[in-house]
Design an enzyme around this catalytic site. Structure first.
Site: not given
Ligand SMILES: Nc1ncnc2c1ncn2[C@@H]1O[C@H](COP(=O)(O)OP(=O)(O)O)[C@@H](O)[C@H]1O
Ligand SMILES: CC(=O)OP(=O)(O)O
Ligand SMILES: [Mg+2]
Length: 394
Positions: A9, A88, A177, A238, A278, A280, A380
Site C-alpha cells: 500500500n 494499492r 480510498h 491538502r 499530524d 497528535r 485495506e
Molecule cells: N494516536 C493518534 N492520535 C491522533 N491522530 C493519530 C494517531 N495516530 C495516527 N494519527 C493520525 O493519522 C494520520 C495517519 O493516518 P493513516 O490512515 O495512516 O494515513 P495515510 O494512509 O494517509 O498515510 C497521522 O498523520 C495522524 O494525523
Molecule cells: C488517496 C489518498 O489521499 O490516499 P492517502 O490517504 O494514502 O494519501
Molecule cells: Mg491511507
C-alpha cells in the site's frame, strides 16, 4: 497449504505492507515505512511478536521497497512461497473500474494517469516496478482506490462544466480510498448485525489524506474526493475544497500553476494552517494554548460536519456514522466535537466509550442515540488480499 499474498500500500509518504493468506486471516508479517523522502525515515517490520525497527533516510519509494524486501530477507518470513502481489493503486481513471492483472500496458496507462494523482500514482508505479524485480514470476494485481466509486450516480460524479470538455478529458468525480470505504461499510453492517443492503451509512476515512462517503445499501452514492485526491475535507497537507477562483487569483499574484498545485497539495490543510500535519501534534499544540492549531481543528471539524449534514440529505437519513483510518480511529478529540455538534440531528455521543481504545470495531454512541456512531479500524491490505485472490483465480 498456506498461499501467502504480499500486499503493498504505497501512500504519498509511506508504504504499508502485509504478507497474508486471506483464507487464514492473521498476517504472517506486517510493516510500515514512514516519512519517505524526508531527512530521516523509519521502517517497522513485525513477525509474530517480534518487531524490527530502523531509522534512516529513504530517498524514494524504490529505496523503500528495497528496504522492505531486505527486512524479509534478514528477519523472515521467506518470500519464496508468495503466490501473488497486490498493489494499492490510487487513480484508475475511466480505464480501470475493477482490479486487474498488471502487464506493461497497464503500467503505461498508470503513468499516463499520474497527472491526476501526482502524490500517489508515481509511488505506486515505483512500488510495482520494484516488486516485479524481486518477484518476477508471480502475478501482480492492481487494486484501485477509485473502483468502489465507479457506480456513483451521474448527478454525483458530474461537474457542472462544459459537457464536451468534461467528456473529452475525462473530467468527473472519481473518488478515492474506495477499498477502505467498501471494507469499513461492510464491517459496520457486520458489527450492527444487519444486512449491508438495509443500511444507510456515512464513512469518514480520516488519515493523512481524508475523504467521506455516503453508502446506501452497500453502494456508494457520493464521496468528497473528486477528479483528484485534493477535493473535499481538510487533510494533513491538502486544502480540500477551495473556491475554484482561487487558482487564478493566486496566479495573478505571480505564482505559477505548479506552485499553486504544490501550495494546495503540500503546504495547505492542517500543516498550512498551523504548522502541524499530524493530529497528535495538533492536539499537543492546542493543549499548550496554540490559537492557530485550535482554529485549524475548528476548520477541520466544520468541514466534516458540513459534509455529514449534506450526506444525510443525499441519503434521505442515516443509520450509522463510521470513523476510520489514523485520525478517525485514534483521535477522540476530533470525533467528540463532530458528534456533539450533530446532537440536533439525533446523534448522541457516549463520552467514555469515545475515549476507550481498541483495535476492534466498537460503538461510541449512547443507546438513546438515533444514529449509531462507530469506530471501525480499516484494513485495506486484507481487502486487497481478497481482491488479489479473486483476480488470480478468475
Ligand atoms: N494516536 C493518534 N492520535 C491522533 N491522530 C493519530 C494517531 N495516530 C495516527 N494519527 C493520525 O493519522 C494520520 C495517519 O493516518 P493513516 O490512515 O495512516 O494515513 P495515510 O494512509 O494517509 O498515510 C497521522 O498523520 C495522524 O494525523
Ligand atoms: C488517496 C489518498 O489521499 O490516499 P492517502 O490517504 O494514502 O494519501
Ligand atoms: Mg491511507
Amino acid at each position: 497449504m498456506s498461499q501467502p499474498i504480499l500486499l503493498l500500500n504505497c501512500g504519498s509518504s509511506s508504504i504499508k505492507y502485509q504478507l497474508l493468506d486471506p483464507e487464514v486471516g492473521a498476517p504472517e508479517a506486517v510493516g510500515i515505512v514512514q516519512r519517505i523522502g524526508l531527512e530521516v525515515g523509519t521502517i517497522t517490520h513485525e513477525v509474530g511478536d517480534q518487531e524490527y525497527h530502523q531509522a534512516r533516510p529513504f530517498a524514494d519509494h524504490t529505496e523503500a521497497v528495497a528496504a522492505v524486501v531486505k527486512m524479509f530477507t534478514d528477519h523472515g518470513p521467506s518470500l519464496d512461497g508468495v503466490v501473488a502481489v497486490g498493489h494499492r493503486t490510487v487513480h484508475g481513471g475511466a480505464t480501470f473500474v475493477k482490479s486487474v492483472l498488471i502487464d506493461d500496458t497497464v503500467i503505461d496507462k498508470l503513468v499516463e494517469l499520474s497527472d491526476l494523482a501526482p502524490l500517489h500514482n508515481p509511488p505506486g508505479i515505483a512500488g510495482i516496478n520494484a516488486a516485479k524485480e524481486v518477484l518476477p514470476d508471480v502475478p501482480h494485481v492492481a487494486i484501485f482506490d477509485t473502483a468502489f466509486f465507479s457506480t456513483l450516480p451521474a448527478e454525483a460524479y458530474t461537474y457542472a462544466i462544459d459537457h464536451e470538455t468534461a467528456h473529452r478529458l475525462g473530467v468527473r468525480k472519481y473518488g478515492f480510498h474506495g477499498t477502505s470505504h467498501s471494507y469499513v461499510s461492510k464491517k459496520a453492517a457486520e458489527f450492527l448485525g444487519r444486512p449491508v443492503e438495509d443500511l444507510k451509512t456515512i464513512v469518514c476515512h480520516l488519515g493523512n489524506g481524508a475523504s467521506i462517503s455516503a453508502v446506501d445499501g452497500g453502494v456508494a452514492v457520493d464521496t468528497s474526493m473528486g477528479l483528484t485526491p485534493l477535493q473535499g475535507l481538510v487533510m494533513g497537507t491538502r486544502s480540500g475544497d477551495v473556491d475554484p477562483g482561487l487558482h487564478k487569483y493566486l496566479m495573478r499574484t505571480g505564482l505559477s500553476i505548479d506552485q499553486v498545485d504544490t501550495l494546495l497539495n503540500k503546504q495547505s490543510g492542517m500543516g498550512g494552517m498551523c504548522g502541524f500535519t499530524d493530529m497528535r501534534d495538533v492536539d499537543a499544540a492546542i493543549n499548550s494554548g496554540d490559537e492557530r492549531a485550535k482554529l485549524a481543528l475548528d476548520v477541520y471539524v466544520h468541514r466534516l460536519i458540513s459534509y455529514i449534514g449534506s450526506y444525510i440529505a443525499v441519503l434521505g437519513g442515516v443509520d450509522a456514522l463510521v470513523f476510520t483510518a489514523g485520525v478517525g480511529e485514534n483521535a477522540a478529540h476530533v470525533r467528540r466535537p463532530v458528534v456533539e455538534r450533530l446532537k440536533n440531528l439525533g446523534f448522541e455521543l457516549d463520552v467514555a466509550a469515545n475515549l476507550a481504545r481498541s483495535k476492534q470495531p466498537r460503538e461510541i454512541s449512547t443507546p438513546e442515540s438515533k444514529v449509531r456512531v462507530l469506530v471501525v479500524p480499516t484494513n485495506e491490505e486484507l481487502a486487497m488480499a481478497q481482491e488479489t485472490l479473486d483476480v488470480i483465480s478468475r
